[in-house]
Scaffold this active site. Sequence first.
Site, PDB file in Angstrom:
ATOM      1  N   CYS A   1       0.845  -1.198   0.000  1.00 31.31           N
ATOM      2  CA  CYS A   1       0.000   0.000   0.000  1.00 31.31           C
ATOM      3  C   CYS A   1       0.880   1.248   0.000  1.00 31.31           C
ATOM      4  O   CYS A   1       2.109   1.162   0.083  1.00 31.31           O
ATOM      5  CB  CYS A   1      -0.931   0.012   1.202  1.00 31.31           C
TER       6      CYS A   1
ATOM      7  N   CYS B   1       3.298   1.684   2.885  1.00 28.71           N
ATOM      8  CA  CYS B   1       4.572   0.958   2.730  1.00 28.71           C
ATOM      9  C   CYS B   1       5.591   1.852   2.029  1.00 28.71           C
ATOM     10  O   CYS B   1       6.754   1.939   2.437  1.00 28.71           O
ATOM     11  CB  CYS B   1       4.368  -0.316   1.908  1.00 28.71           C
TER      12      CYS B   1
ATOM     13  N   ASP C   1       9.018  29.448 -31.418  1.00 24.66           N
ATOM     14  CA  ASP C   1      10.087  29.838 -32.337  1.00 24.66           C
ATOM     15  C   ASP C   1       9.541  29.659 -33.755  1.00 24.66           C
ATOM     16  O   ASP C   1       8.725  28.768 -33.998  1.00 24.66           O
ATOM     17  CB  ASP C   1      11.294  28.930 -32.083  1.00 24.66           C
TER      18      ASP C   1
ATOM     19  N   ASP D   1      13.565  24.479 -31.341  1.00 25.42           N
ATOM     20  CA  ASP D   1      14.305  23.311 -31.846  1.00 25.42           C
ATOM     21  C   ASP D   1      15.808  23.549 -31.973  1.00 25.42           C
ATOM     22  O   ASP D   1      16.551  22.619 -32.281  1.00 25.42           O
ATOM     23  CB  ASP D   1      13.764  22.899 -33.221  1.00 25.42           C
TER      24      ASP D   1
ATOM     25  N   ASP E   1      17.556  28.270 -28.836  1.00 29.46           N
ATOM     26  CA  ASP E   1      16.296  28.229 -28.088  1.00 29.46           C
ATOM     27  C   ASP E   1      16.484  27.659 -26.682  1.00 29.46           C
ATOM     28  O   ASP E   1      15.580  27.782 -25.845  1.00 29.46           O
ATOM     29  CB  ASP E   1      15.262  27.361 -28.832  1.00 29.46           C
TER      30      ASP E   1
END
Length: 748
Positions: A15, A18, A435, A636, A640
């Site tokens: 559970c 634990c 961008d 990308d 950036d």
Amino acid sequence: MQKNKTTLKIKGMHCASCAMNLENALSKLPDTEATVNYATEKATIEAPEGITRNKIIQTIKDTGYDVYSDESIKTEDGEAQEHESAQDVEKKKDLRDLKIKVIVGGILSVIIMVLGNMNLIPGTPEIPMKTQNILMFLLALPVQFWVGKTFISGFLKGLKHRNANMDTLIAIGTLTAFIFSTFVTFAEGLGINFKDIGTYFDVSAVVITLVLLGKYFEARAKGKASSAIKKLAGLSPKTARIVRDGKEIDIPIDEVAVGDEIVVRPGERIPVDGVILSGESSIDESMVTGESIPADKGVGAQVYGATINKSGSFTFRAEKVGKDTLLAQIIKLVEEAQGSKAPIQRLADVISGYFVPAVLTIAIGTFVVWYIFAGLGIALVTMVAVVVIACPCALGLATPTAIMVGTGKGAEKGILIKDAESLEKFQKIDALLLDKTGTITKGEPEVVDVHNISSLSENELVRLSASAERRSEHPLGEAVVREAEKRRLVLSDPDGFKSISGQGIKAEIDGKKVVKGNEKMMKKEKIDVSKLTKQAESYAKEGKTPVYVAVDGKSVGIIAIADTMKDDSRVAIKNFEDSLVDVYMVTGDNKSTARAIAKKAGIKESHVFAEVAPEDKEKKVKELQKKNQKVAMVGDGINDAPALATADIGIAMGTGTDIAMEAGQITAMNGSLDTVYSAWKLSRNTMKIIKENLFWAFAYNIVLIPVAAGILYPFVGILLNPMIASAAMAASSVTVVSNSLRLKRSKI
């Protein structure tokens, strides 16, 4: 201080309590940070070099839990079984054992219930009460101490380490019912008369069986929740066909080395990452990008392990093998994301830490109150019902199971999410900063128009221009060469090639003097372009770059070049705007070009940041944040990366640079804005499921624990049978996991 990161698969957690107990124990190690995830059964530990792996494992064992082995299982011929590890084998064995115990417990529980209610079944033989009780005792004995052994051993370990968890509740409840019933059964021999008091062997047996049945269904459901990783791991082929000494031989995948030449035939999976040396093909890369349309690949193209070669044969050079392949990195990223915790989970974790002690306190109080006012029988039933119905499991499973399914579904769709926090935060954004180049547009200039005012054919104008650019490395020149190749034109080698930076080029092609460039270049070469000026201005307003072409001192036309918009950009931007997310564009292009692209993309003119230097993109993110907007940045390129890191959520295009992907928290592997929108929808859907799960888990415990304590009995005479309580407890965990599995069917 440098820390080592260790991830271990934990055995024996039943559970959320634990997980909390283990997390607290590991965090007590010097300078150590630990996260234990009950749903994934994993512990992630960051510890200094002085804390060894063995020390961590020993701490786990000292706390009452164990660690699954991560070794591969070998077959008789020495080859690793397909995707089979020691922990997979052990988990399958545990599930089989659990199934057997549920079946045995179920059969014995039914018989016990029949024996206990024989007086209600017409036509059954009359058996003395003492005989019935002895028979029920004998049948309940294996259920309590063999079928329910896991609860008792967990309870005893908890006592040893002063921890309380679900095992504590189930063990106390069932042992109380069993020991009391045993005492009643054999009390007569001790001279004590319990003539009017019944036994609760059926409660003991049925509660254990139903809770274990719930655990069985929960384990199966959790297996489905983590199926994405198993599916990804199952994609990698087991062998590779390499070229050695001029011969093709098949070798196991782990023996492939960087630099090996590998042959791939139609229909085969590519074994590792590399670059095509010869041949061409169409390759299904859906497992990487989520795109169902195969990508055409030729010499020099990158290929990835586990993708499928659809048509031609080719040879490629291995560049990344083993844990360095893209597939291995994706699996690692998904595993780490599934093991991480979302901020929303903190509340559930805090409550889980106090849950079991609070329930035990309520159970004792319930027993005392009912013993005073209604006697031993009702006191016993209500106390057992309280400890049995309480469910810390539902609380512990509410968030991580949804995260498991969400990140797994994302990986299947080409969306890589670094951690649960990113998945939670993305759906909260109200500004999306894009961008331009490579994000909204394809990032690869191409010829979009040819305006010809000469006697030359259009193809000849393009051929002469492309021949002149053959030695140029300028992106605009490369675009013209690609256009000529697309038209299948035969190019000539240029003589006297000369490039003038920022203006253009000139060269001699087949005896003709070709000049190509901007207006400054034409003025420098004293070429009259007045007949082309109006058209050039028109192209510029449309976001196209006009390139003048002159032959033998006379202007002959314009080649318009543009970085064209990706097919899905406009639709994705509209979807974000319709979802009340403001979309902005940032670019280094001049204002007229930027506005033209923005207009095509559906971005408001006031939301365009043009002529922004690469190093200033980060400032634009901060400007939006100062307006109290939660910002997601999509990019990308290397330039950036700072903006991606500064934004509340950084989203990298998988078609871009590794640096951008490292800086972003989410990666769209196919470089599509539509995939970014899908990631946002996935984030929103996952959080919706998490909130539903938490509501159910809290509501279940808040409503049913008082009912189990007998709050309705004084008013309507209803007491909750512990057997019904155990069924409700088991159902609560399964409900939470099943609700999370709905994410698999959600559309993104």
